[in-house]
Design a protein around this motif. Structure first.
Motif, PDB file in Angstrom:
ATOM      1  N   THR A  29       0.817  -1.217   0.000  1.00 49.39           N
ATOM      2  CA  THR A  29       0.000   0.000   0.000  1.00 49.39           C
ATOM      3  C   THR A  29       0.845   1.259   0.000  1.00 49.39           C
ATOM      4  O   THR A  29       0.340   2.346  -0.234  1.00 49.39           O
ATOM      5  CB  THR A  29      -0.912   0.043   1.242  1.00 49.39           C
ATOM      6  OG1 THR A  29      -0.090   0.113   2.409  1.00 49.39           O
ATOM      7  CG2 THR A  29      -1.826  -1.170   1.298  1.00 49.39           C
ATOM      8  N   GLY A  30       2.130   1.126   0.284  1.00 46.80           N
ATOM      9  CA  GLY A  30       3.008   2.274   0.410  1.00 46.80           C
ATOM     10  C   GLY A  30       3.167   2.725   1.849  1.00 46.80           C
ATOM     11  O   GLY A  30       3.947   3.615   2.155  1.00 46.80           O
ATOM     12  N   LYS A  39      10.660  -8.306   3.477  1.00 47.81           N
ATOM     13  CA  LYS A  39      10.149  -9.649   3.794  1.00 47.81           C
ATOM     14  C   LYS A  39       9.096 -10.087   2.782  1.00 47.81           C
ATOM     15  O   LYS A  39       9.123 -11.218   2.293  1.00 47.81           O
ATOM     16  CB  LYS A  39       9.563  -9.654   5.210  1.00 47.81           C
ATOM     17  CG  LYS A  39       9.037 -10.999   5.635  1.00 47.81           C
ATOM     18  CD  LYS A  39       8.464 -10.937   7.048  1.00 47.81           C
ATOM     19  CE  LYS A  39       7.824 -12.261   7.424  1.00 47.81           C
ATOM     20  NZ  LYS A  39       7.159 -12.199   8.729  1.00 47.81           N
ATOM     21  N   ALA A  40       8.185  -9.196   2.460  1.00 44.87           N
ATOM     22  CA  ALA A  40       7.126  -9.532   1.502  1.00 44.87           C
ATOM     23  C   ALA A  40       7.699  -9.855   0.126  1.00 44.87           C
ATOM     24  O   ALA A  40       7.299 -10.842  -0.512  1.00 44.87           O
ATOM     25  CB  ALA A  40       6.117  -8.385   1.407  1.00 44.87           C
ATOM     26  N   LEU A  41       8.636  -9.055  -0.331  1.00 49.29           N
ATOM     27  CA  LEU A  41       9.231  -9.294  -1.643  1.00 49.29           C
ATOM     28  C   LEU A  41      10.023 -10.601  -1.679  1.00 49.29           C
ATOM     29  O   LEU A  41       9.974 -11.339  -2.668  1.00 49.29           O
ATOM     30  CB  LEU A  41      10.126  -8.124  -2.047  1.00 49.29           C
ATOM     31  CG  LEU A  41       9.393  -6.821  -2.375  1.00 49.29           C
ATOM     32  CD1 LEU A  41      10.390  -5.691  -2.578  1.00 49.29           C
ATOM     33  CD2 LEU A  41       8.495  -6.993  -3.583  1.00 49.29           C
ATOM     34  N   GLU A  42      10.726 -10.897  -0.611  1.00 46.99           N
ATOM     35  CA  GLU A  42      11.481 -12.150  -0.555  1.00 46.99           C
ATOM     36  C   GLU A  42      10.539 -13.354  -0.560  1.00 46.99           C
ATOM     37  O   GLU A  42      10.793 -14.346  -1.250  1.00 46.99           O
ATOM     38  CB  GLU A  42      12.382 -12.177   0.677  1.00 46.99           C
ATOM     39  CG  GLU A  42      13.559 -11.246   0.575  1.00 46.99           C
ATOM     40  CD  GLU A  42      14.361 -11.131   1.868  1.00 46.99           C
ATOM     41  OE1 GLU A  42      13.896 -11.611   2.928  1.00 46.99           O
ATOM     42  OE2 GLU A  42      15.467 -10.545   1.816  1.00 46.99           O
ATOM     43  N   ALA A  69      -4.369  -0.157  -4.361  1.00 44.32           N
ATOM     44  CA  ALA A  69      -5.276   0.581  -3.489  1.00 44.32           C
ATOM     45  C   ALA A  69      -6.460  -0.325  -3.197  1.00 44.32           C
ATOM     46  O   ALA A  69      -6.849  -1.141  -4.032  1.00 44.32           O
ATOM     47  CB  ALA A  69      -5.740   1.860  -4.178  1.00 44.32           C
ATOM     48  N   ASP A  70      -7.011  -0.212  -2.027  1.00 39.55           N
ATOM     49  CA  ASP A  70      -8.135  -1.075  -1.672  1.00 39.55           C
ATOM     50  C   ASP A  70      -9.306  -0.903  -2.631  1.00 39.55           C
ATOM     51  O   ASP A  70     -10.010  -1.850  -2.930  1.00 39.55           O
ATOM     52  CB  ASP A  70      -8.601  -0.782  -0.242  1.00 39.55           C
ATOM     53  CG  ASP A  70      -7.582  -1.247   0.793  1.00 39.55           C
ATOM     54  OD1 ASP A  70      -6.820  -2.179   0.485  1.00 39.55           O
ATOM     55  OD2 ASP A  70      -7.560  -0.680   1.886  1.00 39.55           O
TER      56      ASP A  70
END
Length: 142
Positions: A29-30, A39-42, A69-70
């Motif tokens: 979301t930024g 962590k998310a990208l890995e 964006a939601d």
């Protein structure tokens, strides 16, 4: 195989073999701190390798949709998927850690893989095996 690993003059020749597009959706979301983003990208990379490595030569990985964006995310993903289908891909696989993706509706997404980050840490091998089975079922059920 990443889309940019294919020379533009080779696309036409390879198109019959590269029938599956892998579209990673990071779901950022930024507002995340740098450690969370890393962590998310890995983890997303590790999940994608479950498909990219054993099925190289059939799967093309497109650039990730990182920030969402939601409001309207489902529509944005659907528009991208429709375009990918029109460009010639028979199968579209979305891979994401974004749990809200479980609510997405689309007739054009052939396989939606939503991985829980905590479960991945605890059961990565089991999840990898399940992903491979789903990908194979997608191809063999057609």
């Amino acid at each position: 195989m990443k889309f940019n690993e294919i020379a533009s003059q080779d696309w036409t020749e390879l198109k019959p073999y590269l029938d599956t597009c892998l579209l990673p959706v990071t779901g950022l979301t930024g507002m995340e701190d740098p450690m969370h983003v890393t962590k998310a990208l890995e983890q997303l990379r590790d999940v994608m390798e479950t498909i990219e490595i054993p099925y190289k030569g059939r799967v093309v990985t497109y650039p990730a949709l990182h920030y969402i964006a939601d409001m309207g995310t489902n529509n944005q993903v659907n528009d991208i998927v429709r375009h990918l289908k029109k460009s010639g891909f028979r199968y579209i696989i979305i891979v994401t850690l974004y749990e809200e993706a479980l609510n997405w509706k689309s007739d054009d997404i052939d396989l939606l893989i939503v991985v829980d980050q905590e479960q991945w840490v605890q059961q990565a091998e089991v999840i990898k095996s399940g992903i491979s089975k789903h990908v194979q079922q997608l191809w063999y059920s057609a």
